[in-house]
Design an enzyme around this catalytic site. Structure first.
Site, PDB file in Angstrom:
ATOM      1  N   CYS A 130       0.481  -1.254  -0.523  1.00 40.25           N
ATOM      2  CA  CYS A 130      -0.050  -0.250   0.365  1.00 40.25           C
ATOM      3  C   CYS A 130       1.066   1.313  -0.002  1.00 40.25           C
ATOM      4  CB  CYS A 130      -0.623   0.216   0.970  1.00 40.25           C
ATOM      5  SG  CYS A 130      -0.614  -0.257   2.910  1.00 40.25           S
ATOM      6  N   HIS A 243      -3.389   6.126   4.860  1.00 41.86           N
ATOM      7  CA  HIS A 243      -1.392   6.113   4.966  1.00 41.86           C
ATOM      8  C   HIS A 243      -1.042   8.200   4.153  1.00 41.86           C
ATOM      9  CE1 HIS A 243      -1.646   2.660   5.561  1.00 41.86           C
ATOM     10  NE2 HIS A 243      -0.913   2.061   5.371  1.00 41.86           N
TER      11      HIS A 243
END
Ligand code: A2P
Length: 333
Positions: A130, A243
């Site tokens: 990711c 994130h």
């Protein structure tokens, strides 16, 4: 409508559930779905596309009746065991785990960055980590134009990236803070609430974590620059989702800052939020629920001849996993 059949492996997990949501939004020409998870979830009912599906236990014979595509989001061990079985039976597997990413014969794909790799598959395609996906989405247009020489990654990663157990640790930590009710950590070594933990995945002999090494190796593979100088520090922070990353980049060529910003603006899937006079910059809460990679705090690094700092935020469960996998599926279809 074509008669494609799709399996979702890990359909009960955080990423698997998001895969179902993204599939509902995309409306691809798929007429049959099969939902797999572990024995623990067998028989569980999941509503999807206005229908109720029963989750099946993933077994060695699960791919015996032909399945065209499978999106795996069930961790590396499950992928290592079952993806080769599926591939052998003719299913094209898109795997979200770390199991095959660095294999020479397995394309590692971010569709906006290296779609040409998809067709080189031998029935297994890997979705990158990711934190790598959102990074390379920004790096690719800049590398094409200014030739990247070195990268320094510092990440601030949400607990959803650690699956449902990671989310429970943050939820329970908040409850404990408010009520003093005791709880047992399910995922992390330390309470994630009120902490930043500089430890994602296991430690390697070189002192880096596996997450840091994944970012380094995967960036090199995707950008096709095996010797690119990269260093990384990856940190788990008490944020539920999306994130954030500080990316420091040094280029071989010189650049004009406005032109660099325009290059990022012109790239698909990137969205610039960079208006410091009005305190506007990307936030985890703004990225959540979308597929855009948000970029802000774009500023020259005056400590080197040609360098820039970026603040990059994206929904790690959507663009960092589920949506990227579904985009690969769209390309295959
Ligand atoms: P289950 O819910 O039955 O354990 P997360 O990391 O968000 O918790 O999700 C992990 C996903 O991977 C879940 O859907 C989980 O199913 C699935 N999974 C874990 N182990 C296996 C396995 N051995 N076979 C199939 N699915 C698995």
């Amino acid at each position: 409508m074509k008669n494609y059949k799709l399996a979702i492996v890990g359909a009960t997990g955080v990423v698997g559930q998001m895969v179902l949501k993204v599939l509902e939004e995309k409306k691809l020409p798929i007429s049959e779905y099969v939902l797999f998870a572990s024995s623990k979830s067998a028989g569980k009912k999941v509503s999807f596309m206005n229908k109720e599906y029963e989750v099946q236990e993933l077994k060695e014979d699960s791919f015996d009746s032909h399945i065209d595509f499978a999106i795996f989001s069930a961790g590396g061990d499950t992928a290592k065991k079952y993806a080769p079985i599926a591939a052998e039976k003719g299913t094209i597997v898109i795997d979200n785990s770390n199991a095959f990413r660095m294999d020479k014969d397995v394309p590692l794909v971010v569709p906006e960055v290296n779609p040409e790799e998809i067709k080189k598959h031998h029935n297994i395609i890997s979705n990158p980590n990711c934190s790598t996906i959102q990074a390379v989405a920004c790096l690719k247009p800049l590398d094409d134009k200014y030739n990247i020489k070195r990268i320094v990654y510092s990440t601030y990663q949400a607990v959803s990236g650690a699956g449902s157990k990671g989310i429970h640790d943050l939820e329970n930590g908040i409850i404990n803070y408010l009520t003093k009710e005791n709880y047992k950590l399910e995922k992390f070594n330390y309470p994630i609430f009120n902490n930043c933990i500089p430890h994602i995945d296991v430690f390697l002999e070189n002192g880096y974590t596996k997450e840091e090494q994944k970012m380094i190796n995967e960036t090199r593979k995707i950008l096709k620059k095996p010797d690119l100088k990269i260093t990384a520090t990856t940190v788990r922070v008490p944020v539920f989702n999306s994130h954030s990353e500080s990316i420091n980049i040094e280029f071989e060529k010189s650049f004009d800052l406005n032109e660099l910003k325009q290059t990022l603006k012109d790239s698909p899937s990137l969205k610039i939020i960079d208006d410091i006079s009005n305190n506007k910059y990307p936030l985890a809460t703004s990225a959540t629920g979308h597929d855009d990679v948000l970029i802000g705090r774009i500023r020259r690094d005056y400590s080197v001849i040609s360098g820039v700092n970026l603040w990059v935020v994206a929904d790690n469960i959507r663009k960092g996993a589920a949506s990227n996998a579904v985009q690969i599926l769209e390309h295959l279809i």
